[in-house]
Design an enzyme around this catalytic site. Structure first.
Site, mmCIF file in Angstrom:
data_model
loop_
_atom_site.group_PDB
_atom_site.id
_atom_site.type_symbol
_atom_site.label_atom_id
_atom_site.label_comp_id
_atom_site.label_asym_id
_atom_site.label_seq_id
_atom_site.Cartn_x
_atom_site.Cartn_y
_atom_site.Cartn_z
ATOM 1 N N ARG A 48 -41.736 21.696 -8.942
ATOM 2 C CA ARG A 48 -42.659 21.780 -7.816
ATOM 3 C C ARG A 48 -42.708 20.416 -7.145
ATOM 4 O O ARG A 48 -43.392 19.502 -7.612
ATOM 5 C CB ARG A 48 -44.047 22.188 -8.331
ATOM 6 C CG ARG A 48 -45.041 22.548 -7.240
ATOM 7 C CD ARG A 48 -46.447 22.595 -7.818
ATOM 8 N NE ARG A 48 -46.976 21.255 -8.005
ATOM 9 C CZ ARG A 48 -47.768 20.885 -9.005
ATOM 10 N NH1 ARG A 48 -48.096 21.749 -9.949
ATOM 11 N NH2 ARG A 48 -48.227 19.645 -9.086
ATOM 12 N N HIS A 85 -49.801 21.219 -6.330
ATOM 13 C CA HIS A 85 -50.074 22.596 -6.771
ATOM 14 C C HIS A 85 -50.619 23.415 -5.613
ATOM 15 O O HIS A 85 -50.160 24.516 -5.325
ATOM 16 C CB HIS A 85 -51.062 22.582 -7.929
ATOM 17 C CG HIS A 85 -51.508 23.946 -8.363
ATOM 18 N ND1 HIS A 85 -50.666 24.828 -8.998
ATOM 19 C CD2 HIS A 85 -52.691 24.584 -8.223
ATOM 20 C CE1 HIS A 85 -51.317 25.963 -9.245
ATOM 21 N NE2 HIS A 85 -52.540 25.830 -8.773
ATOM 22 N N TYR A 96 -51.157 12.639 -12.007
ATOM 23 C CA TYR A 96 -50.657 13.078 -13.315
ATOM 24 C C TYR A 96 -49.137 13.052 -13.464
ATOM 25 O O TYR A 96 -48.615 13.413 -14.508
ATOM 26 C CB TYR A 96 -51.182 14.487 -13.646
ATOM 27 C CG TYR A 96 -50.897 15.543 -12.598
ATOM 28 C CD1 TYR A 96 -49.660 16.176 -12.524
ATOM 29 C CD2 TYR A 96 -51.883 15.924 -11.687
ATOM 30 C CE1 TYR A 96 -49.413 17.148 -11.571
ATOM 31 C CE2 TYR A 96 -51.641 16.902 -10.723
ATOM 32 C CZ TYR A 96 -50.403 17.509 -10.685
ATOM 33 O OH TYR A 96 -50.158 18.486 -9.738
#
Length: 384
Positions: A273, A277, A286
């Site tokens: 990805r 998100h 993160y």
């Protein structure tokens, strides 16, 4: 464990990935899957390139619209175009798809007008297309729940006698798309049980983009996710999800198995990805810039473009044509979204259930009274 340094046997390993195009665009042979793509022409490959470019433009335009306050939220498929376009193009007209909320590429291959997808993200309705006409169900935001819906639908197709008849226009497969995070949900495990024991004509297509929001795949499993299908007795395969040809080939095989009565297949498309998100997420909190750059060099569109250029099948004229088409799509998306208007807040209570429901009716009545109280106060000159 880092995705830039995959450990052999772990969930991020490259071992066992079906690949037909290297990250540099070189065509490599695979004894089990070469035949699955042998019929594809240069026009077919250019069509896949075009699809991926258009879907990416849809992503970037939609993200910009959300930042401008025109959409409440948006979930990008940035970096996952090959997995979606490749698998989507393998579907037959009579097949039916159950997506999650990121399958914009699959929607495109099923003939869904991408502007209609944005009706959901603008909050206008629950989805602006006909699932029956497109063979593409409405988006599902509840993680993993649609795996059960797809399994039930596949069992229904089976009981309707639309599997294993030998008629290519009648035999039907069902595909369900979900991410790596969904494999940790009980609904997916239950779907795998029912699909396996009923030999349902279903393809479980897991897009392992390595991040369930901020939770890495390494916190969800110690082995490749395809092992979950194997554990339920379902034939399973791992594919390079950034390789559009390989994604097409493994899905074509799985769909053929389903339509012929061979039962379900679990596909793990190992991809990444590249974006957030959703537009409410900040992936810099993160994951590292080095990790993102590693996968940016494995961009699925660049990979196919490199292959087409190397074979003399991607002319500057065609690239310019696709670029112009993408520009036109971007303009159409902006115009369509801004013309959708804003729904009345009370419309949120519509279509929750097929028939009247006392709880929903009571909540609607309370909400209408609450809203009207402001109007009453305004007429009385109150400033509260």
């Amino acid at each position: 464990m880092s995705s830039t340094d995959p450990s052999t046997g772990g969930p991020l390993t490259d071992d066992g990935l079906v690949q037909l195009l290297t990250p540099e665009g070189e065509r490599v042979s695979h004894p089990d899957y070469d035949a699955r793509v042998a019929h594809l022409t240069a026009d077919d490959l250019r069509g896949m390139y075009r699809d991926m470019v258009l879907v990416r433009r849809f992503d970037t335009e939609s993200t910009s619209l959300q930042r401008q306050g025109e959409l409440a939220l948006f979930a990008q498929a940035l970096g996952q175009e090959a997995a979606q376009i490749g698998s989507g193009r393998a579907l037959a007209a009579q097949d039916h798809v159950f997506p999650s909320y990121r399958e914009h590429g699959v929607a495109h291959t099923r003939g869904v007008d991408l502007t209609e997808v944005l009706r959901l993200f603008r909050g206008v309705d629950h989805g602006g297309w006909d699932p029956v006409a497109n063979g593409f169900h409405l988006y599902t935001l509840v993680i993993g729940s649609h795996a059960l819906h797809a399994t039930g639908y596949a069992m229904g197709v089976q009981r309707d006698g639309r599997v294993g008849t030998g008629d290519p226009q009648r035999d039907t497969a069902v595909a369900v798309y979900f991410g790596d995070g969904a494999t940790s949900q009980g609904d997916v495990s239950e779907a795998l049980v029912f699909a396996a024991v009923n030999n349902a004509p279903l393809v479980f297509f897991c897009q392992n983009n390595q991040w369930a929001i901020s939770e890495p795949t390494t916190r969800q499993t110690r082995v490749p996710l395809s092992h979950r299908g194997t554990g339920f007795g379902i034939p399973s395969v791992r594919v390079d999800g950034n390789d559009v040809l390989a994604s097409y080939a493994v899905t074509a095989e799985a769909l053929e198995r389903a339509r012929s009565g061979g039962g379900p297949t679990f596909i793990e498309a190992f991809t990444y990805r590249m974006g957030a998100h959703t537009t409410s997420d900040d992936p810099t909190r993160y994951r590292s810039a080095a990790e993102e750059e590693y996968w940016r060099r494995r961009d699925p569109i660049d990979r196919l473009a490199a292959h087409l250029r190397a074979t003399g099948e991607l002319s500057p004229e065609f690239e310019a044509q696709v670029s112009a088409e993408a520009d036109a799509l971007g303009e159409r998306i902006r115009t369509a979204v801004r013309s959708m208007g804003r729904p009345e807040a009370v419309s949120m209570f519509e279509h929750v259930y097929a028939t009247s429901h006392p709880t929903v009716d009571a909540e609607r009545a309370w909400f209408e009274a609450y809203e009207s109280s402001f109007l009453d106060s305004a007429s009385e000159g109150s400033h509260r």
